[in-house]
Design an enzyme around this catalytic site. Structure first.
Site, short mmCIF file in Angstrom:
data_model
loop_
_atom_site.label_atom_id
_atom_site.label_comp_id
_atom_site.label_asym_id
_atom_site.label_seq_id
_atom_site.Cartn_x
_atom_site.Cartn_y
_atom_site.Cartn_z
CB SER A 555 -20.42 0.87 -41.55
OG SER A 555 -21.37 1.24 -42.53
CE1 TYR A 568 -23.82 3.39 -37.66
CE2 TYR A 568 -23.48 3.78 -40.01
CZ TYR A 568 -23.61 2.91 -38.94
OH TYR A 568 -23.52 1.54 -39.15
#
Length: 678
Positions: A555, A568
């Site tokens: 990400s 996360y």
């Protein structure tokens, strides 16, 4: 409007091809004769429609037929130069075509055109080939059928065989067909129904005779220690051996595999005569063109350990390659095509089963089906007599036939990821599903893994048959489940080449609201899960000796700090560094490890649909349905990132153009300056 003769031919062919007892996949051919109006002269013209080269009876449609003028084809008899030059007649078929001609005529076209019957079937039933390969097949044919079926000694398919069968049919008006020594059966009839009835009569009569008269143990006495293992034991051993077996089958060129542990195979390998029979090889040309002339047989009992079996298999592979090269050298002439590879296409493991190989899953599966056909043939022939396949020199003449080489040259060019086997985690939705679809579209076989097995199976079904994709359930945070997932992949397609670590989830919470359970859940699935998947997959990749790719869907959050997602983003940073660490470690094995850094992939995302979207929308003060547009407006390109864009990046990393790139992260974020790699 379809000619009635053609309609009957298609219906008959589909019925015959739908039942494996009648013929093998893509094996045999059928024909019909009839008349049509010549569009040029307006006169009636006699035609023959024949299943074209490479077609399959069970799925045959009208475009799969070759259409020839009967007068011109039969006129070839007058210019036939003799058996030494009969291959030239195949090229002459092109000058007999009617209209656009349809499919390419097969080598058996002469048989259909020259036999004086309106309908002709040539099939490869196990029962018929069992009689055809029995040492006393001619006597058995007489005993079983009397004078209604005639024996034809082995002759390579071609123009002369067509002449021979036509002459036999003319000389035996009472006959309904013939047994072709070493090969199969041919039947004929004045109507399509009569022809089909005659074909079924021959093969069913042969099967009934074998069942009634066969000796009790055609393959000899049970062999101590060679009986089939339990289902769990044999599948575990098959999965453990699969990477080595694929390395063996792929030494010359990469292959996809298919595993078969049917009772037919296990029974054959559990009896005393299987080494002798395996060494004799297959007989029907359709069989050995798919299976090679002989399999590689592990000569150890079922109880042998994995390491012992691997060591012996590697020794046997070296001997197999030497034997195959010697076979080629014994029979090759200056005009022969180059050797196509010396690796086995069928590998037999007592107690475990059979692995078969090919350029794709369907080819590998069909090769396995053909060897099962061959086992059935051996059983029938040994039960009545002695199995006596055609001579090795005849096998070579067909395997390295110029006409077979031309048939191979007509095959379409492979797609970029042909022969590659991919495993995608988190594949039931979003980036994972799009990536699986992209890889399959580019030619890969794909295993779609997801925590929800039903959704994984549904996503796989959307990509095609199980020859293309399969779905499995897997919790990537569980080591045993990950190993089971990798085992399922190698049993489905024979190995593994390309792994996409995509499984993930996210809980959007500020630091003070993030619990230890939140932290552990996200790290277990993404950081620990990626580690477990990469570890299990790397063991397979290294053993195969074919290199490979591991791709992490990380990400932009692995680089850029954002609010309210401590767990996360931290685990994404962990994944990002795993890419660099594994690229450094696995490079010596030819394994590339790279990453993709998306941003804000909302549409189709399981993560966003599961609550993350609502949480992020709240953080940014926008409506959830506008979140994708919001993310787009903060990018340099002002474009929304979709799952397909990430899938394209995965393909770029694993495709043929980036063979020298490892340790790289590709941003797929439409331009987020803060996430530029430094």
């Amino acid at each position: 409007m379809t000619n009635p003769a053609v309609a009957d031919l298609i219906a008959r062919s589909n019925r015959l091809g739908a039942d494996a007892k009648n013929t093998n996949y893509a094996g045999g051919n059928t024909s019909a004769k009839g008349t049509e109006t010549d569009p040029v002269t307006g006169e009636s013209v006699d035609l023959v429609w024949v299943k074209g080269s490479g077609g399959d009876l069970g799925t045959l449609t009208e475009p799969g037929l070759a259409v020839l003028r009967l007068d011109r084809m039969r006129a070839l008899v007058d210019v036939y130069p003799g058996v030494d030059q009969e291959d030239e007649m195949v090229a002459a078929f092109d000058y007999c075509l009617h209209g656009k001609g349809g499919a390419a005529p097969s080598i058996d076209t002469a048989m259909h055109g020259l036999v004086d019957s309106a309908h002709v079937d040539h099939l490869h039933p196990d029962s018929g080939i069992a009689i055809a390969t029995a040492a006393d097949g001619e006597a058995l044919t007489k005993q079983i059928f009397g004078d209604t079926v005639v024996w034809v000694p082995w002759r390579r398919p071609g123009f002369q065989l067509g002449l021979d069968i036509a002459a036999i049919k003319d000389a035996n008006p009472q006959a309904i067909g013939c047994i072709l020594g070493g090969h199969g059966i041919t039947a004929w009839g004045d109507t399509s129904d009569e022809c089909e009835t005659n074909s079924l009569t021959i093969l069913d009569t042969a099967a009934a005779y074998i069942a009634e008269h066969s000796k009790p143990e055609p393959f000899g006495a049970p062999l101590p220690g060679y009986a089939g293992l339990s289902t769990a034991e044999r599948r575990a051993k098959a999965a453990a051996l699969a990477p080595t077996l694929r390395a063996i089958a792929s030494a010359d060129k990469p292959m996809v595999g298919h595993y078969t542990d049917s009772e037919v195979v296990l029974d054959f390998l559990g009896h005393a005569e299987h080494p002798r029979l395996a060494a004799l090889g297959t007989s029907c040309p359709d069989h050995f063109l798919r299976t090679k002339v002989t399999p590689l047989l592990l000569d150890l009992p079922a109880t042998a350990g994995v390491e012992e079996s691997i060591a012996r298999l590697e020794e046997l592979h070296e001997a197999y390659r030497a034997d195959y090269q010697a076979y080629y050298d014994r029979h090759a002439t200056p005009d022969s095509p180059a050797i196509r590879g010396a690796d086995p296409l069928v590998i037999l493991i007592p107690g475990v089963g059979m692995f078969s190989y090919g350029k794709d899953k369907q080819t590998a599966r069909v090769a396995g089906e053909f060897y099962v056909n061959a086992i059935n043939v051996m059983r029938g022939a040994e039960g009545l007599s002695t199995y006596a396949p055609i001579e090795e020199s005849e096998k070579f003449r067909i395997e390295y036939w110029a006409l077979e080489e031309a048939k191979l040259a007509r095959m379409p060019q492979p797609k970029p990821l042909a022969t590659r086997i991919a495993l995608v985690t988190g594949a039931a939705s979003g980036i994972g599903r799009a990536t699986a679809a992209k890889l399959a579209a580019e030619g890969a076989c794909v295993v779609l893994a997801d925590l929800d097995g039903a959704k994984a199976a549904a996503a796989a079904a959307d990509l095609g048959t199980t020859d293309v994709a399969v779905g499995v359930a897997a919790d990537v945070s569980d080591e045993d489940a990950v190993q089971a997932m990798v085992d399922a992949a190698v049993l489905a397609f024979g190995g593994l080449d390309l792994v996409v670590n995509n499984a993930g989830l996210s809980l959007s919470k500020p630091l003070l609201e993030t619990t230890v359970a939140d932290w552990d859940l996200q790290h277990d699935v993404m950081a620990k899960g990626s580690f477990l998947v990469s570890k299990a997959a790397a063991k397979v990749l290294i053993a195969q000796k074919l290199g490979g790719d591991i791709v992490y869907i990380s990400s932009k959050n692995s680089i850029v700090a954002g609010p309210n997602n401590i767990a996360y983003s931290a685990t994404k940073a962990d994944q990002a560094h795993q890419v660099r660490l594994l690229a450094a470690e696995l490079g010596e094995h030819g394994i590339k490890v790279n990453g993709v850094n998306p941003d804000g992939v909302v549409r189709g995302s399981g993560i966003f649909a599961g609550g993350w979207g609502a949480s992020r929308a709240k953080v940014y003060g926008v409506e959830e349905e506008n979140l994708g547009a919001f993310y787009a407006q903060r990018t340099l390109l002002k474009r929304e990132v979709l799952p397909e864009h990430c899938a394209n990046a995965v393909f770029a990393l694993c495709g043929p153009e980036m063979t020298h790139t490892t340790g790289l992260h590709i941003p797929v974020d439409a331009g987020v300056a803060a996430a530029f790699l430094r």
